[in-house]
Design a protein around this motif. Sequence first.
Motif, PDB file in Angstrom:
ATOM      1  N   ALA A 152       0.770  -1.221   0.149  1.00 37.82           N
ATOM      2  CA  ALA A 152       0.156  -0.016  -0.193  1.00 37.82           C
ATOM      3  C   ALA A 152       0.827   1.162   0.022  1.00 37.82           C
ATOM      4  O   ALA A 152       0.513   2.396  -0.798  1.00 37.82           O
ATOM      5  N   LEU A 153       1.890   1.261   0.824  1.00 37.71           N
ATOM      6  CA  LEU A 153       3.014   2.434   0.816  1.00 37.71           C
ATOM      7  C   LEU A 153       3.415   2.548  -0.641  1.00 37.71           C
ATOM      8  O   LEU A 153       3.434   3.949  -1.193  1.00 37.71           O
ATOM      9  N   VAL A 154       3.827   1.688  -1.265  1.00 38.51           N
ATOM     10  CA  VAL A 154       4.499   1.848  -2.724  1.00 38.51           C
ATOM     11  C   VAL A 154       3.454   2.347  -3.496  1.00 38.51           C
ATOM     12  O   VAL A 154       3.367   3.235  -4.525  1.00 38.51           O
ATOM     13  N   ALA A 159       0.612   6.610  -6.634  1.00 38.63           N
ATOM     14  CA  ALA A 159      -0.854   7.121  -7.037  1.00 38.63           C
ATOM     15  C   ALA A 159      -1.029   8.558  -6.581  1.00 38.63           C
ATOM     16  O   ALA A 159      -1.772   9.325  -7.359  1.00 38.63           O
ATOM     17  N   PHE A 160      -0.982   8.887  -5.314  1.00 36.45           N
ATOM     18  CA  PHE A 160      -1.152  10.019  -4.417  1.00 36.45           C
ATOM     19  C   PHE A 160      -0.435  10.852  -5.227  1.00 36.45           C
ATOM     20  O   PHE A 160      -0.680  12.235  -5.026  1.00 36.45           O
ATOM     21  N   ARG A 161       0.969  10.634  -5.267  1.00 36.90           N
ATOM     22  CA  ARG A 161       1.802  11.786  -5.664  1.00 36.90           C
ATOM     23  C   ARG A 161       1.453  12.189  -7.167  1.00 36.90           C
ATOM     24  O   ARG A 161       1.590  13.508  -7.555  1.00 36.90           O
ATOM     25  N   SER A 162       0.974  11.236  -7.941  1.00 36.83           N
ATOM     26  CA  SER A 162       0.452  11.688  -9.378  1.00 36.83           C
ATOM     27  C   SER A 162      -0.908  12.417  -9.252  1.00 36.83           C
ATOM     28  O   SER A 162      -1.566  12.452 -10.387  1.00 36.83           O
ATOM     29  N   ARG A 163      -1.559  12.564  -8.076  1.00 36.44           N
ATOM     30  CA  ARG A 163      -2.896  12.997  -7.916  1.00 36.44           C
ATOM     31  C   ARG A 163      -3.840  12.131  -8.825  1.00 36.44           C
ATOM     32  O   ARG A 163      -4.717  12.783  -9.479  1.00 36.44           O
ATOM     33  N   VAL A 164      -3.812  10.976  -8.707  1.00 33.28           N
ATOM     34  CA  VAL A 164      -4.567  10.117  -9.152  1.00 33.28           C
ATOM     35  C   VAL A 164      -5.956   9.924  -8.317  1.00 33.28           C
ATOM     36  O   VAL A 164      -5.738   9.493  -7.054  1.00 33.28           O
ATOM     37  N   THR A 165      -7.232  10.333  -8.501  1.00 34.11           N
ATOM     38  CA  THR A 165      -8.228  10.238  -7.682  1.00 34.11           C
ATOM     39  C   THR A 165      -9.346   9.729  -8.728  1.00 34.11           C
ATOM     40  O   THR A 165      -9.429   9.463  -9.684  1.00 34.11           O
ATOM     41  N   GLY A 166     -10.792   9.739  -7.921  1.00 38.69           N
ATOM     42  CA  GLY A 166     -11.569   9.423  -8.310  1.00 38.69           C
ATOM     43  C   GLY A 166     -11.885   7.966  -9.260  1.00 38.69           C
ATOM     44  O   GLY A 166     -11.192   7.076  -8.615  1.00 38.69           O
ATOM     45  N   VAL A 167     -12.581   7.799 -10.157  1.00 40.03           N
ATOM     46  CA  VAL A 167     -13.017   6.792 -10.858  1.00 40.03           C
ATOM     47  C   VAL A 167     -11.450   5.967 -11.253  1.00 40.03           C
ATOM     48  O   VAL A 167     -11.306   4.781 -11.362  1.00 40.03           O
ATOM     49  N   VAL A 261      -2.057  17.097   1.063  1.00 39.35           N
ATOM     50  CA  VAL A 261      -3.162  16.217   1.034  1.00 39.35           C
ATOM     51  C   VAL A 261      -2.570  14.581   1.047  1.00 39.35           C
ATOM     52  O   VAL A 261      -2.966  13.518   1.503  1.00 39.35           O
ATOM     53  N   GLU A 262      -1.775  14.503  -0.075  1.00 38.11           N
ATOM     54  CA  GLU A 262      -1.299  13.045  -0.472  1.00 38.11           C
ATOM     55  C   GLU A 262      -0.534  12.783   0.880  1.00 38.11           C
ATOM     56  O   GLU A 262      -0.617  11.111   0.904  1.00 38.11           O
ATOM     57  N   ARG A 263       0.024  13.239   1.899  1.00 41.80           N
ATOM     58  CA  ARG A 263       0.431  12.612   3.099  1.00 41.80           C
ATOM     59  C   ARG A 263      -0.650  11.952   3.945  1.00 41.80           C
ATOM     60  O   ARG A 263      -0.404  10.835   4.378  1.00 41.80           O
ATOM     61  N   PHE A 264      -1.637  12.728   4.010  1.00 40.76           N
ATOM     62  CA  PHE A 264      -2.656  12.294   4.857  1.00 40.76           C
ATOM     63  C   PHE A 264      -3.375  11.004   4.127  1.00 40.76           C
ATOM     64  O   PHE A 264      -3.686  10.080   4.795  1.00 40.76           O
ATOM     65  N   LEU A 266      -1.811   8.920   1.863  1.00 38.07           N
ATOM     66  CA  LEU A 266      -0.884   7.762   1.856  1.00 38.07           C
ATOM     67  C   LEU A 266      -1.033   6.908   3.470  1.00 38.07           C
ATOM     68  O   LEU A 266      -1.084   5.654   3.651  1.00 38.07           O
ATOM     69  N   PHE A 267      -1.147   7.818   4.540  1.00 41.79           N
ATOM     70  CA  PHE A 267      -0.813   7.234   5.837  1.00 41.79           C
ATOM     71  C   PHE A 267      -2.447   6.535   6.400  1.00 41.79           C
ATOM     72  O   PHE A 267      -2.079   5.253   6.484  1.00 41.79           O
ATOM     73  N   VAL A 268      -3.227   6.998   5.914  1.00 37.92           N
ATOM     74  CA  VAL A 268      -4.614   6.317   6.074  1.00 37.92           C
ATOM     75  C   VAL A 268      -4.963   5.342   5.206  1.00 37.92           C
ATOM     76  O   VAL A 268      -5.369   4.133   5.678  1.00 37.92           O
ATOM     77  N   PHE A 269      -4.330   5.136   3.971  1.00 36.28           N
ATOM     78  CA  PHE A 269      -4.401   4.013   3.147  1.00 36.28           C
ATOM     79  C   PHE A 269      -3.464   2.952   3.582  1.00 36.28           C
ATOM     80  O   PHE A 269      -4.061   1.743   3.334  1.00 36.28           O
ATOM     81  N   VAL A 270      -2.378   3.343   4.268  1.00 37.80           N
ATOM     82  CA  VAL A 270      -1.378   2.244   4.452  1.00 37.80           C
ATOM     83  C   VAL A 270      -2.224   1.396   5.894  1.00 37.80           C
ATOM     84  O   VAL A 270      -1.899   0.301   5.963  1.00 37.80           O
ATOM     85  N   VAL A 271      -2.703   2.526   6.645  1.00 37.99           N
ATOM     86  CA  VAL A 271      -3.261   1.803   7.931  1.00 37.99           C
ATOM     87  C   VAL A 271      -4.312   0.889   7.884  1.00 37.99           C
ATOM     88  O   VAL A 271      -4.498  -0.177   8.119  1.00 37.99           O
ATOM     89  N   SER A 272      -5.136   1.354   6.643  1.00 35.04           N
ATOM     90  CA  SER A 272      -6.253   0.509   6.169  1.00 35.04           C
ATOM     91  C   SER A 272      -5.982  -0.698   5.466  1.00 35.04           C
ATOM     92  O   SER A 272      -6.529  -1.969   5.879  1.00 35.04           O
ATOM     93  N   ALA A 273      -4.706  -0.851   4.769  1.00 33.92           N
ATOM     94  CA  ALA A 273      -4.255  -2.012   4.253  1.00 33.92           C
ATOM     95  C   ALA A 273      -3.504  -2.899   5.227  1.00 33.92           C
ATOM     96  O   ALA A 273      -3.933  -4.095   4.939  1.00 33.92           O
TER      97      ALA A 273
END
Length: 381
Positions: A152-154, A159-167, A261-264, A266-273
Motif C-alpha cells: 500500500a505504501l508503494v 498514485a497520490f503523488r501523481s494525484r490520481v483520484t476518483g474513478v 493532502v497526499e501525505r494524509f 498515504l498514511f490512512v491508506f497504509v493503515v487500512s491495508a
Amino acid sequence: MMTQSSSSQFWLTRPFGERATQIFLGVLFAALLLVTVLHLAVPQGHPLHVNAYTVNLFGKYLSYALLAVAVDLVWGYLGILSLGHGAFFAIGGYAMGMYLMRQIGDRGTYGDPILPDFMVFLSWDSLPWYWLGFDMAWFAFAMVLLAPGLLALVFGFLAFRSRVTGVYLSIITQALTFALMLAFFRNEMGFGGNNGLTDFRELLGFNLRTNDTRLGLFIATGVALALGYILCRAIVTSKLGRVCVATRDAEARTRFIGYRVERFQLFVFVVSAMLAGLAGALYVPQVGIINPSEFSPIFSIEIVLWVALGGRATLYGAVIGAILVNYAKTIFTGVMPDAWLFALGAMFVLVTVFLPKGVAGLLLHLKRRKKPVTPPKEATA
C-alpha cells in the motif's frame, strides 16, 4: 500545558467517550460471551447449543467485518473508493498461510521437514528466499502487517503523488488485485498455484482442528475487530480525521489552505491495508485454506457492497453490512446457490433506492424519531 504523552493518550482514548462506540463494544463483547457460553456450557443436542461449525462461521464473519471497517476508513472518510482491498486481505492471509505450512514439518504427505508438499510435488529442491523466516511466529505475524502495508505504501505513494483520484484510482486498484491474482495462480511463484495453501495443522502449538482452538480464534478475531474499530475511530475523530473528511469533500480547497493532502491519504491508506491484512490472517486458520481466488476483483467489489449496505462513513455500519450480507450469502448459497448473485444485486438496489445511507442511516433515523421534540419557550415580556 498538556504534555506530548498525555495528548497522545487522549487521542487514543477519545473513542471510549462516544456513545456509539460504547454501544458497539458492548454488543460485540456480549455476543462473544454469549457464543462462548452457549458453546461450552450448553450440552450438545440442546436447541441453544452453538456447535464448532457455527463458531467457526461466526469467526469468519468477524474477520470480514474487520475488512469492511478497513474499507470504510478509506472510502467513507477519505473518499477513496478502493476496489483492490481484497489484495491486502489475501496477502495477509498468505503470510499466515506460509507460517502454518512451515509448522507442518515432516508430517506432510511427502514427509519433507522443510519444503511444503506442493513444492515437493513440483520438484523444487530448496525453499525460496521469500519463505525464509516464516517458521518463526514473530516474523510471520510481523509480515501479516508489513507485507500489505508495504504494498500500500508503494502503490499509494505513486498514485497520490501523481494525484490520481476518483474513478481512475478505483480502476487502478482493481487492476492491482487482478494482476496479483494472475501472478499467484502461477505455480512458479511458489505459493501453491491455483490450489493455494491448505492442510494446516497447528497455530502456536495449538491444534487447529480442535473445538477449543476454533473458539479461541473466534474470540481473538472479535478482540481484533474491537481494537481495529477503536483505532479507526481514534483516527477519524482526531485532527487527522478532520483533514481526511475535508479532503474527501473538497480536495482542491484543502490543498489551497496548505495541507499536504497526499501525505494524509498515504498514511490512512497504509493503515487500512494493514487492517485488511490482519483480517486475512485471522480468516485463514479458521477457513483452512488460502488461494488466489481471494484476489478476485469480484471479492473486492463485494466488500464495497458490504460497506454501502451497512452505511458508509460510520464504521459500525460496515460491520453490520459485512455480517448481514455474509449471513445472507450462507443462507442463499445453501438453499438457492444459483440465485445468490441476483439476491445480492437486489439487496444493493433496494438499499440504494430506499436506504441511501444504509442500515446505519436507518437506525439513526429511528433514533431521531424516538427523541422527543421540546417546544420552544415562549418569550416573556
